[in-house]
Scaffold this motif. Structure first.
Motif, PDB file in Angstrom:
ATOM      1  N   LEU A  14       0.851  -1.344   0.045  1.00  0.00           N
ATOM      2  CA  LEU A  14      -0.153  -0.134  -0.092  1.00  0.00           C
ATOM      3  C   LEU A  14       0.960   1.145  -0.065  1.00  0.00           C
ATOM      4  N   ILE A  26      -9.188   0.863  -2.432  1.00  0.00           N
ATOM      5  CA  ILE A  26      -9.214  -0.409  -2.497  1.00  0.00           C
ATOM      6  C   ILE A  26     -10.793  -1.143  -1.947  1.00  0.00           C
ATOM      7  N   MET A  31      -8.391  -7.135  -1.938  1.00  0.00           N
ATOM      8  CA  MET A  31      -7.057  -7.098  -1.402  1.00  0.00           C
ATOM      9  C   MET A  31      -6.866  -8.459  -0.554  1.00  0.00           C
ATOM     10  N   ILE A  46      -4.706  -1.460   7.913  1.00  0.00           N
ATOM     11  CA  ILE A  46      -5.380   0.006   7.701  1.00  0.00           C
ATOM     12  C   ILE A  46      -5.528   0.718   8.927  1.00  0.00           C
TER      13      ILE A  46
END
Length: 153
Positions: A14, A26, A31, A46
């Motif tokens: 990322l 995304i 992913m 994240i």
């Protein structure tokens, strides 16, 4: 690459994309398929590695056409960045979040490695040992004083 865990690999991917583009959009399930992991692994990366303290904004939309958008924040100048950091710190801050802010200041070359090391040592849990409520408040006050002082030459 063999010594990296899956979170490190996803983060590196990322950040590589964010190095080329200012933002990435995304889909969590796509992913997860790409990296052969569960979608919650994408959430973990994240939520822990793309925070405001680390210079990222994360937006998400749920549902069938849902997405997660990660935006690399670019602050206009040093003073604006320091003001934003003071707002993020607030009245209380954990040791982990304080470390993230100091790391960001170092990465953005606002402070030297030595200054970062000194700041980190002053904010350690064992230095501020008291009740957790007081510790996080005291850490916030000290960190705000450090950051505020960076405005001046």
């Amino acid at each position: 690459m063999q010594n990296q865990n899956m979170s490190d690999i996803i983060e590196a991917y990322l950040k590589q994309v964010l190095g080329v583009h200012e933002q990435i959009e995304i889909r969590r399930s796509e992913m997860a398929n790409q990296f052969n992991c569960v979608p919650s692994q994408i959430n973990y990366v994240i939520n822990t590695r793309f925070t405001v303290q680390q210079g990222y904004l994360v937006e998400s939309k749920r549902g069938g056409g849902g997405y997660i958008r990660i935006i690399k924040v670019k602050l206009l100048d040093k003073v604006e960045m320091l003001d934003a950091m003071i707002q993020i710190i607030g009245e209380k801050i954990s040791q982990k979040d304080a470390y993230s802010i100091i790391q960001k200041l170092y990465e953005d070359e606002v402070i030297t490695k030595r200054e970062a090391t000194l700041m980190l040592s002053a904010l350690e849990k064992n230095v501020l040992a008291s009740s957790e409520k007081n510790e996080n408040s005291l850490r916030a006050k000290i960190l705000i004083a450090f950051v505020d002082n960076l405005r001046y030459e």
